[in-house]
Design a protein around this motif. Structure first.
Motif, mmCIF file in Angstrom:
data_model
loop_
_atom_site.group_PDB
_atom_site.id
_atom_site.type_symbol
_atom_site.label_atom_id
_atom_site.label_comp_id
_atom_site.label_asym_id
_atom_site.label_seq_id
_atom_site.Cartn_x
_atom_site.Cartn_y
_atom_site.Cartn_z
ATOM 1 N N ILE A 99 0.835 -1.207 0.000
ATOM 2 C CA ILE A 99 0.000 0.000 0.000
ATOM 3 C C ILE A 99 0.871 1.260 0.000
ATOM 4 O O ILE A 99 0.461 2.299 -0.488
ATOM 5 C CB ILE A 99 -1.005 -0.019 1.191
ATOM 6 C CG1 ILE A 99 -2.149 0.941 0.904
ATOM 7 C CG2 ILE A 99 -0.328 0.249 2.523
ATOM 8 C CD1 ILE A 99 -3.398 0.675 1.685
ATOM 9 N N MET A 110 -7.861 1.857 -3.778
ATOM 10 C CA MET A 110 -8.808 2.882 -3.287
ATOM 11 C C MET A 110 -10.016 2.995 -4.211
ATOM 12 O O MET A 110 -11.144 3.134 -3.751
ATOM 13 C CB MET A 110 -8.105 4.238 -3.161
ATOM 14 C CG MET A 110 -7.178 4.303 -1.963
ATOM 15 S SD MET A 110 -6.510 5.966 -1.721
ATOM 16 C CE MET A 110 -4.970 5.879 -2.583
ATOM 17 N N ILE A 115 -12.616 4.394 -1.618
ATOM 18 C CA ILE A 115 -11.952 5.237 -0.621
ATOM 19 C C ILE A 115 -11.613 6.556 -1.321
ATOM 20 O O ILE A 115 -10.991 6.537 -2.395
ATOM 21 C CB ILE A 115 -10.714 4.512 -0.052
ATOM 22 C CG1 ILE A 115 -11.205 3.294 0.739
ATOM 23 C CG2 ILE A 115 -9.865 5.429 0.807
ATOM 24 C CD1 ILE A 115 -10.221 2.207 0.916
ATOM 25 N N THR A 253 -10.066 0.881 4.551
ATOM 26 C CA THR A 253 -8.767 0.455 4.012
ATOM 27 C C THR A 253 -8.319 -0.830 4.710
ATOM 28 O O THR A 253 -7.911 -1.805 4.064
ATOM 29 C CB THR A 253 -7.718 1.575 4.179
ATOM 30 O OG1 THR A 253 -8.176 2.709 3.446
ATOM 31 C CG2 THR A 253 -6.349 1.152 3.676
#
Ligand code: AMP
Ligand code: GLY
Length: 417
Positions: A99, A110, A115, A253
């Motif tokens: 990540i 994402m 996100i 996440t």
């Protein structure tokens, strides 16, 4: 308990200072450490990315717990290597650290998990990248996909700058493999803040928000640096925005990483920006931020080692925070972030003070004096009930560096930008 901290910067010195407050009496080793750390713990000359060397040291010295500071060791699999040998270590695996290790992975992740972040596209071919830049226009942001020691992001205010950045990454290979793919993303305007959390799988335990100051000179002028100072918490950031970021960014996440088979245990760092549509992600890191750690850990009331053990075991660490403000300004070597002076003896520093001093680029000479070795030399910080008092303490102390022009520091840390 024998603890090994991996790393050599201010973040690691802050970790050591926090661990030293433990009532358990920890025996702390740091690889490789720095001058300030050497006066508080045992430094061992092993590089922070020498996974075999670190593993050998931990086994031979019966280290009970290892804490990883820098990203490179994580993305290269230090946690996988230690866990394969049954050793306790705190940080994400190589798979989870992706990540931070790949911006393309982070952006695609994402997008898939809804996100909030800037729109983007990834390129490996220079012509296609240039065509996209021409379509979108400036301002626009060009990022090397992989780790580039904090230098892989170009916020281009003109199309020419953006094209130059893409060419230097894709054609001239200025970052090697790390720049063989580039992420081109929408420019977001707003105030930035950093929100770090202890994470175990789906469980997220947020820390206080912080803000760092990346530009070299006052009023955010001059080149980007590794960070010239930081403060925490952030007075202009209301709690609703922090809560939004925890619920809509950090928690999804952590959950998404589990769904991807990349379950994350360690510190998740969200580099966030406030936009009219709410906070969005600028970047994720898989570790504590530098210099944010230097101002966030002094506000933590819990014992850090206990927090780490609890989080690793999947238990709630019950974080509690001091009601105050921490501010820290970095003293840097003249010339930083370009070519800078080295091996300069530090001036005599005030002995009577309740500031805390965190070394980043120093070494301890045999005579007991400190000499600079890095661009960022040390951070002077203070915790007070209100931000003005903390600032005043810090700026009173750093006057010690005004005797020479071998060092400089920003005079506006903690002023809300
Ligand atoms: P670095 O620490 O080198 O990754 O620096 C990244 C910095 O570039 C961030 O702190 C932002 O100030 C800026 N930045 C990155 N992405 C964007 C974006 N999409 N919009 C605006 N600024 C950005
Ligand atoms: N302060 C930004 C970072 O640690 O990457």
């Amino acid at each position: 308990m024998k603890v090994l901290v991996i790393g050599s910067g201010g973040r690691e010195h802050a970790i050591v200072q926090k661990l030293k407050q433990s009532k358990q009496g920890l025996d702390i080793f740091v690889a490789p450490g720095n001058g300030g750390i050497a006066s508080q713990a045992t430094c061992v000359p092993i590089k922070d990315d020498d996974i075999e060397g670190l593993l050998k040291f931990a086994k031979e010295n019966a280290i009970d717990y290892t804490i990883v500071g820098p990203e490179i060791a994580l993305t290269e699999g230090v946690v996988n290597a230690f866990e394969a040998e049954g050793l306790q270590i705190f940080g994400p695996t190589k798979e989870a650290a992706l990540i931070e290790g790949s911006k393309d992975f982070a952006k695609a992740f994402m997008k898939k998990h809804n996100i909030p972040t800037a729109d983007y596209q990834t390129f490996t071919e220079v012509e296609a990248a240039k065509a996209y830049l021409e379509e979108k226009g400036a301002p626009i942001v060009v990022k090397a996909d992989g780790l580039a020691a904090g230098k892989g992001v170009v916020v281009a205010t003109t199309l020419e700058q953006a094209i130059e950045a893409v060419e230097s990454m894709l054609v001239d290979n200025c970052f090697g493999d790390a720049g063989s793919r580039v992420v081109i993303e929408e420019f977001l305007a707003g105030k930035e803040f950093s929100l770090m959390a202890f994470v175990h799988g789906e469980k997220v335990y947020p820390m206080l928000p912080a803000r760092d100051h990346k530009r070299a000179y006052d009023h955010d002028q001059g080149p980007n640096t590794g960070g010239m100072g930081a403060f925490s918490p952030v007075p202009d950031l209301d709690q609703a925005k922090v809560d939004f970021a925890v619920e809509h960014i950090l928690k999804p996440t952590a959950k998404g990483m589990m769904e991807e088979g990349r379950s994350f245990t360690g510190i998740l760092y969200g580099g966030l920006i406030e936009t009219p549509a709410g906070p969005k992600v600028i970047e994720f890191n898989a570790r504590l931020g530098d210099p944010e750690t230097q101002v966030v850990l002094p506000l933590l009331e819990n014992e850090l080692m206990q927090v780490i053990v609890d989080v690793k075991n999947g238990d709630d660490p019950q974080l509690t925070w001091k009601k105050g403000y921490a501010i820290g300004t970095v003293v840097a070597s003249k010339g930083y972030p370009g070519n800078y002076l080295k091996e300069v003896q530090l001036p005599d520093l005030p002995i009577e003070s309740d500031c805390f001093i965190i070394h980043a680029g120093t070494k301890l000479s045999t005579s007991g004096s400190f000499h600079s070795t890095g661009g960022r030399v040390l951070l002077v910080g203070a915790v007070e009930k209100n931000p003005e008092d903390a600032r005043e303490k810090v700026y009173q102390y750093v006057k010690a560096f005004d005797q020479t022009d071998d060092f400089f520091y920003r005079k506006d840390i903690g002023s809300t930008k």
